[in-house]
Design a protein around this motif. Sequence first.
Motif, short mmCIF file in Angstrom:
data_model
loop_
_atom_site.label_atom_id
_atom_site.label_comp_id
_atom_site.label_asym_id
_atom_site.label_seq_id
_atom_site.Cartn_x
_atom_site.Cartn_y
_atom_site.Cartn_z
N LYS A 147 0.84 -1.20 0.00
CA LYS A 147 0.00 0.00 0.00
C LYS A 147 0.88 1.26 0.00
O LYS A 147 1.84 1.34 0.75
N PRO A 148 0.54 2.24 -0.84
CA PRO A 148 1.29 3.51 -0.81
C PRO A 148 1.17 4.16 0.56
O PRO A 148 0.11 4.13 1.18
N ARG A 149 2.27 4.72 1.03
CA ARG A 149 2.25 5.33 2.36
C ARG A 149 1.74 6.76 2.36
O ARG A 149 1.23 7.24 3.36
N SER A 150 1.89 7.45 1.22
CA SER A 150 1.58 8.87 1.22
C SER A 150 0.25 9.20 0.56
O SER A 150 -0.16 10.34 0.53
N THR A 151 -0.44 8.18 0.01
CA THR A 151 -1.71 8.46 -0.65
C THR A 151 -2.83 7.70 0.03
O THR A 151 -2.61 6.61 0.57
N PRO A 152 -4.02 8.26 0.03
CA PRO A 152 -5.15 7.56 0.65
C PRO A 152 -5.48 6.29 -0.13
O PRO A 152 -5.20 6.21 -1.33
N PRO A 153 -6.08 5.30 0.53
CA PRO A 153 -6.42 4.05 -0.17
C PRO A 153 -7.42 4.31 -1.28
O PRO A 153 -8.31 5.13 -1.16
N ALA A 154 -7.23 3.58 -2.39
CA ALA A 154 -8.13 3.72 -3.53
C ALA A 154 -9.47 3.07 -3.22
O ALA A 154 -9.58 2.24 -2.32
N ALA A 155 -10.47 3.45 -3.97
CA ALA A 155 -11.79 2.84 -3.80
C ALA A 155 -11.71 1.36 -4.13
O ALA A 155 -10.91 0.92 -4.96
N ALA A 156 -12.52 0.58 -3.46
CA ALA A 156 -12.50 -0.87 -3.64
C ALA A 156 -12.78 -1.23 -5.10
O ALA A 156 -13.70 -0.67 -5.72
N SER A 157 -11.99 -2.14 -5.65
CA SER A 157 -12.17 -2.57 -7.03
C SER A 157 -13.26 -3.62 -7.10
O SER A 157 -13.47 -4.38 -6.14
N PRO A 158 -13.97 -3.72 -8.22
CA PRO A 158 -14.97 -4.78 -8.38
C PRO A 158 -14.30 -6.14 -8.27
O PRO A 158 -13.16 -6.32 -8.70
N LYS A 159 -15.01 -7.11 -7.70
CA LYS A 159 -14.48 -8.45 -7.51
C LYS A 159 -15.38 -9.48 -8.16
O LYS A 159 -16.58 -9.25 -8.34
N ILE A 160 -14.79 -10.61 -8.52
CA ILE A 160 -15.58 -11.77 -8.95
C ILE A 160 -15.92 -12.57 -7.70
O ILE A 160 -15.03 -13.02 -6.98
N SER A 161 -17.19 -12.74 -7.46
CA SER A 161 -17.64 -13.38 -6.22
C SER A 161 -17.60 -14.89 -6.35
O SER A 161 -17.87 -15.45 -7.42
N ALA A 162 -17.30 -15.54 -5.23
CA ALA A 162 -17.38 -16.99 -5.16
C ALA A 162 -18.84 -17.39 -5.01
O ALA A 162 -19.69 -16.56 -4.68
N PRO A 163 -19.17 -18.66 -5.25
CA PRO A 163 -20.55 -19.09 -5.02
C PRO A 163 -20.99 -18.78 -3.59
O PRO A 163 -20.19 -18.74 -2.67
N THR A 164 -22.28 -18.58 -3.42
CA THR A 164 -22.83 -18.31 -2.10
C THR A 164 -23.69 -19.49 -1.65
O THR A 164 -24.02 -20.37 -2.45
N ARG B 43 -2.85 -4.63 -8.61
CA ARG B 43 -1.46 -4.23 -8.82
C ARG B 43 -1.20 -3.80 -10.26
O ARG B 43 -0.45 -2.86 -10.52
N LEU B 44 -1.85 -4.50 -11.21
CA LEU B 44 -1.61 -4.19 -12.61
C LEU B 44 -2.00 -2.76 -12.95
O LEU B 44 -1.44 -2.16 -13.87
N ARG B 45 -2.94 -2.20 -12.25
CA ARG B 45 -3.36 -0.83 -12.54
C ARG B 45 -2.22 0.16 -12.28
O ARG B 45 -2.14 1.20 -12.94
N SER B 46 -1.37 -0.16 -11.30
CA SER B 46 -0.26 0.75 -11.00
C SER B 46 1.08 0.22 -11.52
O SER B 46 2.05 0.97 -11.61
#
Length: 619
Positions: free
Chosen positions: A56-73, A450-453
């Motif tokens: 995680k970057p130390r000097s920047t606020p956390p990015a918004a949560a990325s969409p995820k592929i959900s496991a079965p429920t 990670r690929l986004r950055s």
Amino acid sequence: MISFGKRGVRLPLTALAAMLALGAPQAGAQGFLDMLLGGNARPARPPRGEFPPPPKPRSTPPAAASPKISAPTYNTYKATPLVRVDFSPLVSLPQNAAFTPALTGTTFREALAGLDGYTLLAEPDIAKALTAYYTANPDFIWVSGWSANGRAQEAVRVLSEADGFGLAASDYAVDVPPAGYSMDDTVGRMRDLIRFEMMLSARVLRYVRDAQGGRIDPNRISGYYDFPPKPLDAEGVLKALAHTQEARTYLESRHPQNPEYQALRVELEALRASEENEIVIDPKLLLKPGQTSAELPKLLTLIGRDGELQDAYGELLARFSGVETYDRELVPLIEAAQKKAGLAGDGVIGPRTVAALAGTSRADRLAKVRYALEELRWLPSDLGSPRVFINQPAFTASYIEGGEEKLKTRVVIGKVTNQTSFFYDRIKQVDFHPYWGVPQSIIVNEMLPRLRSDPGYLDRAGYEVTDSRGQRIPSSSIDWAAYGTKVPYSVRQAPSEANALGELKILFPNKHAIYMHDTPQKSFFQRDARALSHGCVRLQDPRGMAAAVLGTSVDAIKDRLKKGHSTEKVERDIPVYVAYFTAWPDMSGKVEYFDDVYGRDERLQQALDATEAARSSQS
């Protein structure tokens, strides 16, 4: 090859490059190098090939949560509601013009008027089959003369013994008309007999369906369950029963006919006749030093009955008798008891420790055996030979042929958050030095952030990226930030020492993308609880399993591996069961009990309760 630090850690340069490209979890690459060079930092390593979270970057606020592929429920199970049987086609059947009332007994057509106003509830397919069968075959199966016949009496006895198969006899209860009746009320007698006929046929069909396929549809519990339907030829069942005097033989033949089912039935009968354990400890107990539980004194009492432990720790046991706080002085005692029971001596009192030291309570064993009988009805009656049987709660995989377990090996299964599904399939091929096709769920949930950055990291780590046409594309050239849960690229890891699949994989193509494979993470097999993967099944002895399914020797597999990447088809028909049984018999018939890793027994019980509630509405 390069060496690091005082311990002389030696790594191939290719493996080191892949590790550095992936980065050390939590501590980053510098922390990983510190560990290699003998520093104090010892960050936990994830399974190789499973992408660690980016630093995680130390000097920047956390990015918004990325969409995820959900496991079965898991779903709240919805049982099929019962419906009223439509008897109108039967009641309207034409009478024979030459008909005269029978003096020696009732006739079917004469009795049909007794169905007028009768409410019988049944499962939709059974209700439809009843009307269809009796419209085409207007005659009694269960009545002769003015009474229930011997076939009926035998069928009713079988239904009343359903508890012995792990079923509920109340689901099939039918009242037989009393032998005595008044000849002054033949109309009432005919009414009772025709209604008995229909009720018994409906409950016999329910029994047969439950016996061959189970009381519930497991696929409704969750997407983690995947079983083909077992259609019931209900009209064929009634036809067969109408032409046999061996009702018991026929009905009991509809249950699974494999040795495992019989061993579970024997265990069920033994448990029903046994008494509860003298000391019962909460099977879900989790107790660490400093914590308090009323279960601790009971566990210490059981440990004190072991002569060796009593001799070594008698004074300690006496001093802490009745104490409910897990004092640190007790840790060596608990560790010793764990090691004596074949567990890792970690001093934490958890479900596996309780099961090993206290055994499983009678009530818990009864429930697990009943669940196992239900689950076994979802599988083919003949499990096949040869076959591969993976039991997830036992963390084992076996190759069985000719009634003999020729190979049994430890396995690693999916984490609770990445559960391994429950299904069966056919083994198709073995891949040597395989590529690892990274599942979309891992690309989206673990790699994409990670690929986004750092879009080029896949190139550096030895992964190949291809587009929908199969064309290779540099990872660094893709705008990964443009994608959410649908990434139009495939990612695979080339064969190497760092490959997540190790030196081979055994494929049985299925929609869950689950297979058996080797792993570089050999240390995981030393753990007692091995729910650690992304869902596939890792084998401690992959060469032995590959040799077994290919019908060759381990030496031949070793020679094949020397030739690099290749594939060999499995020519024999070998079913593989990726199963989930918390009670299961070994090859001698002795039933063993296991922890419910994923909490699926509770889900199964909820489904059974829902089914019972739907059936309790029957008239």
